[in-house]
Scaffold this motif. Sequence first.
Motif, PDB file in Angstrom:
ATOM      1  N   GLU A  58       3.421   8.605   0.295  1.00 37.21           N
ATOM      2  CA  GLU A  58       3.894   7.797  -0.980  1.00 37.21           C
ATOM      3  C   GLU A  58       5.150   7.165  -0.715  1.00 37.21           C
ATOM      4  O   GLU A  58       6.197   7.929  -0.330  1.00 37.21           O
ATOM      5  CB  GLU A  58       3.771   8.332  -2.178  1.00 37.21           C
ATOM      6  CG  GLU A  58       4.195   7.286  -3.175  1.00 37.21           C
ATOM      7  CD  GLU A  58       4.069   7.969  -4.801  1.00 37.21           C
ATOM      8  OE1 GLU A  58       4.035   9.172  -4.887  1.00 37.21           O
ATOM      9  OE2 GLU A  58       3.924   6.963  -5.654  1.00 37.21           O
ATOM     10  N   ASN A 118       3.791   2.032  -4.780  1.00 41.03           N
ATOM     11  CA  ASN A 118       3.721   1.671  -6.097  1.00 41.03           C
ATOM     12  C   ASN A 118       4.089   0.231  -6.511  1.00 41.03           C
ATOM     13  O   ASN A 118       4.958  -0.416  -6.145  1.00 41.03           O
ATOM     14  CB  ASN A 118       5.005   2.356  -7.092  1.00 41.03           C
ATOM     15  CG  ASN A 118       4.584   3.960  -6.885  1.00 41.03           C
ATOM     16  OD1 ASN A 118       3.903   4.630  -7.722  1.00 41.03           O
ATOM     17  ND2 ASN A 118       5.602   4.353  -5.785  1.00 41.03           N
ATOM     18  N   GLU A 150      -0.527   1.676  -5.886  1.00 42.52           N
ATOM     19  CA  GLU A 150      -0.684   2.448  -6.801  1.00 42.52           C
ATOM     20  C   GLU A 150      -0.431   1.957  -8.015  1.00 42.52           C
ATOM     21  O   GLU A 150       0.740   1.149  -8.378  1.00 42.52           O
ATOM     22  CB  GLU A 150       0.092   3.905  -6.860  1.00 42.52           C
ATOM     23  CG  GLU A 150      -0.141   4.653  -5.773  1.00 42.52           C
ATOM     24  CD  GLU A 150       0.593   5.959  -5.971  1.00 42.52           C
ATOM     25  OE1 GLU A 150       1.432   6.125  -6.723  1.00 42.52           O
ATOM     26  OE2 GLU A 150       0.403   6.821  -4.954  1.00 42.52           O
ATOM     27  N   ASP A 180      -2.279   5.885 -10.540  1.00 41.86           N
ATOM     28  CA  ASP A 180      -1.222   7.046 -10.595  1.00 41.86           C
ATOM     29  C   ASP A 180      -0.941   7.254 -12.341  1.00 41.86           C
ATOM     30  O   ASP A 180      -1.528   6.859 -13.103  1.00 41.86           O
ATOM     31  CB  ASP A 180       0.156   6.067 -10.478  1.00 41.86           C
ATOM     32  CG  ASP A 180       1.341   7.078  -9.951  1.00 41.86           C
ATOM     33  OD1 ASP A 180       1.117   8.161  -9.735  1.00 41.86           O
ATOM     34  OD2 ASP A 180       2.519   6.523  -9.634  1.00 41.86           O
ATOM     35  N   LYS A 201      -5.047   9.986  -9.149  1.00 45.54           N
ATOM     36  CA  LYS A 201      -3.621  10.836  -8.968  1.00 45.54           C
ATOM     37  C   LYS A 201      -3.515  11.554 -10.144  1.00 45.54           C
ATOM     38  O   LYS A 201      -3.163  10.989 -11.336  1.00 45.54           O
ATOM     39  CB  LYS A 201      -2.286  10.047  -8.797  1.00 45.54           C
ATOM     40  CG  LYS A 201      -2.413   9.449  -7.354  1.00 45.54           C
ATOM     41  CD  LYS A 201      -1.060   8.956  -6.925  1.00 45.54           C
ATOM     42  CE  LYS A 201      -0.127  10.172  -6.263  1.00 45.54           C
ATOM     43  NZ  LYS A 201       1.056   9.622  -5.757  1.00 45.54           N
TER      44      LYS A 201
HETATM   45 MG    MG Z   1       3.207   6.758  -7.617  1.00 42.44          MG
END
Ligand code: MG
Length: 282
Positions: A58, A118, A150, A180, A201
């Motif tokens: 990530e 993200n 995400e 996420d 996640k």
């Molecule tokens: Mg994240």
Amino acid sequence: DAKSGGRGKLRFFDPKMQEAVAQRLLLQQDISRGLDHGEFIAYFQPQFDYQGHITGAEALARWQHPEQGLLAPGAFIEVAEQAGLMNRIDREVLHHACSYMAAWAELSAATSFTLSVNISAARLYQPEFIDDVLAIFRQTGVDPARIKLEITESMLLNDMPMAIGRMQILKQHGVRFAIDDFGTGYSSLLYLQQLPLDQLKIDQSFVRALPDNNSLNIIKAIIALAHSLKLEVIAEGVETEAQRQLLYQHGCEHYQGYLLARPKPADQLEARLQQQLCTRVS
Ligand code: MG
Ligand code: C2E
Ligand code: MG
Ligand code: MG
């Protein structure tokens, strides 16, 4: 405080509050300056399968501040969001992440590695979002199928049809999607089915609370939901071997957390990937 200010007197301007407002304004200007000087970069936290192989990473924003050193999002994200600067930070991080991923094309194909990035709500709903992301893919030469974006459940609430539409366009280019911090927002199970998702996640708050029974039950429900929708599951914030074991026993396939690796600079991730490739081939 207001009482010590004199009998019957009301204070509208608390000096402490004024001070805080001034601080925020300074930080906002500093973020803007930092963006102009290319101070925002990506760190990479590896993700693992149960056997301990890296399966992805990530990208996480870091600010290389000239005086304060390396700063994590906790130090700037809230002010950046309120000042409308998160779009630019997201853009920088995606650009960095895609550049590295393009450079690691052979490595990543050999290790079937994907990179998660993200995105903020402001960015998803920006009119130029799609063109911008596709331009970054073209400029860096990254294979979009190696990139996973995400999003969070709360981001979908603004305008669900628009969010779905945008996700579907990027999906057609091969981009993958993860939700996420799953389990902390208000997701409609109906919409979950309509989103072009690849991964859920599990939020770190549930993992941290293990072996608490309520958290374990929520984790079990998330894993069952993910599997019934044919999605991959990853747990974040895995800090102990006991947590990892419990997650594994209940069918979680991927793990991210300090137990396994901290976020690290690109060259250190690359070295780990090289090492993994060597030990696999030999
Ligand atoms: Mg994240
Ligand atoms: P997130 O996306 O849920 O990322 C996971 C966060 O948990 C990261 O914090 C990571 O360093 C931290 N973490 C990982 N493993 C562990 C662990 O075992 N224990 C604990 N206590 N923490 C762990 P970080 O890097 O400070 O980022 C915080 C949040 O800031 C991220 O949460 C994400 O929501 C946001 N963020 C980070 N980078 C970006 C970005 O480029 N764009 C946007 N829009 N948001 C970002
Ligand atoms: Mg998270
Ligand atoms: Mg989070």
